[in-house]
Design an enzyme around this catalytic site. Structure first.
Site, PDB file in Angstrom:
ATOM      1  CB  SER A  93      12.959   5.967  -0.252  1.00 16.89           C
ATOM      2  OG  SER A  93      12.492   6.977   0.602  1.00 16.89           O
ATOM      3  CG  ASP A 209       5.048   5.093   1.929  1.00  9.80           C
ATOM      4  OD1 ASP A 209       5.651   4.297   1.195  1.00  9.80           O
ATOM      5  OD2 ASP A 209       5.600   6.052   2.512  1.00  9.80           O
ATOM      6  CG  HIS A 264       8.784   4.937   3.278  1.00  8.15           C
ATOM      7  ND1 HIS A 264       8.495   5.081   1.935  1.00  8.15           N
ATOM      8  CD2 HIS A 264      10.062   5.359   3.420  1.00  8.15           C
ATOM      9  CE1 HIS A 264       9.541   5.591   1.308  1.00  8.15           C
ATOM     10  NE2 HIS A 264      10.502   5.772   2.187  1.00  8.15           N
TER      11      HIS A 264
END
Ligand SMILES: *[C@@H]1O[C@H](CO)[C@@H](O)[C@H](O)[C@H]1NC(C)=O
Ligand SMILES: *[C@@H]1O[C@H](CO)[C@@H](O)[C@H](O)[C@H]1NC(C)=O
Ligand SMILES: *[C@@H]1O[C@H](CO)[C@@H](O)[C@H](O)[C@H]1NC(C)=O
Ligand SMILES: *[C@@H]1O[C@H](CO)[C@@H](O)[C@H](O)[C@H]1NC(C)=O
Length: 283
Positions: A93, A209, A264
């Site tokens: 990330s 995601d 995600h």
């Protein structure tokens, strides 16, 4: 005889074993969030030294990108000095964008393979996770906060990339347009140099995601006009080889990995992701 062979093999193993791995966590979390990846590497690749940085955990992950790059980059350089054979680097990330910038800023690095696990490499234009931090933030007006002197003191402001306010983005953003060489600076050559020396860059992302927006940003794709997504190979950053991605690709060193069905907040917790798409690059 068996004992001697065993000694020889264990010695070889120490000499030619797996390279150390440096892990960089995401926003609003800390090293704990990377423990599953760390544990799996140690289990499947015994003897690997894994550095799981605890820098900038929790709220401090919102500090400006450049500040974080300098601090974590210093740590990374210390570590690489202890491992002249080279190390691997993996960021998740926001940590994937920090990690990539460290490569571009500390160009003496000896990072072999760099793995970007769902990082906003071309920027972010989505507020899904931001509501935890800025509860009232609206997508269309977020630029008013982020494209300001104050907004640039936050990590998110540094890579906020509003397709409808590109002039303000280029004027105010102190970070992303520079590290992507959209704007030239006296660092532009270094920003490319630190990338082209990699052995491999692996860009992992996927359509489910739900946080990285557009999700293609994890692979350097991004919105063009009217929120139409343009993939990496049709963008200037690739066509004009602004930071060396095309060079890597021409040499077979750029791996684009798209995995559907992964939210995600699962990328770094899903052991099958580690086994299939991460471990093969940690030799
Ligand atoms: C890095 O190395 C320098 C010089 O050797 C030392 O002063 C510093 O404390 C080290 N930092 C870390 C985080 O190990
Ligand atoms: C690069 O540019 C920055 C900001 O414009 C300046 O402060 C710095 O001194 C320059 N560095 C070199 C080596 O020219
Ligand atoms: C974007 O959409 C608007 C409204 O639909 C249109 O007028 C404009 O020409 C489009 N711009 C581009 C670059 O496609
Ligand atoms: C875990 O990763 C695999 C791909 O390796 C994917 O098919 C699966 O949907 C993922 N599971 C979750 C819960 O994210």
């Amino acid at each position: 005889m068996k004992l001697i062979l065993l000694l020889i093999f264990s010695n070889l193993f120490i000499t030619f074993g797996y390279k150390p791995v440096f892990l960089m966590h995401g926003i609003m979390t800390g090293s704990i969030s990377m423990e599953i990846i760390k544990g799996r590497i140690e289990e499947k690749h015994p003897g690997t030294i894994v550095y799981n940085t605890d820098r900038f955990g929790g709220w401090s992950s919102l500090e400006s990108m450049w500040y974080q790059v300098q601090q974590i980059g210093n740590d990374l350089m210390n570590i690489t000095k202890q491992h002249p054979e080279g190390i691997h680097l993996l960021g998740y990330s926001q940590g994937a964008l920090l990690a990539r910038t460290i490569l571009q800023t500390f160009t003496d690095h000896n990072v072999h393979n760099f793995i970007s696990l769902s990082g906003p490499q071309a920027g972010q234009y989505g507020t899904n996770f931001l509501h935890l931090i800025f509860p009232d933030l609206a997508l269309k007006s977020a630029f008013e906060l982020f494209y300001s002197r104050v907004g640039q003191h936050t990590s998110v402001g540094n890579y906020w990339n509003d397709p409808y306010h590109q002039t303000l983005y280029l004027e105010y953003s102190q970070y992303l347009p520079y590290v992507n060489n959209e704007l030239k600076s006296n660092k532009s050559d270094d920003f490319k140099k630190g990338i082209v020396k990699l052995n491999k860059m692996i860009l992992i992302g996927g359509p489910d995601d739900n946080v990285i927006t557009p999700w293609e940003s994890s692979q350097f794709g991004y919105y063009g006009a009217n929120e139409t997504v343009i993939n990496l190979i049709d963008r200037d950053i690739y066509k004009e080889d602004l930071i060396g991605l095309k060079t890597l690709d021409d040499d077979g060193k750029l791996k684009i990995v798209t995995v559907p069905g992964v939210d995600h907040f699962m990328w770094h917790l899903n052991v099958s992701i580690v086994d299939n798409y991460i471990l093969p690059f940690l030799d």
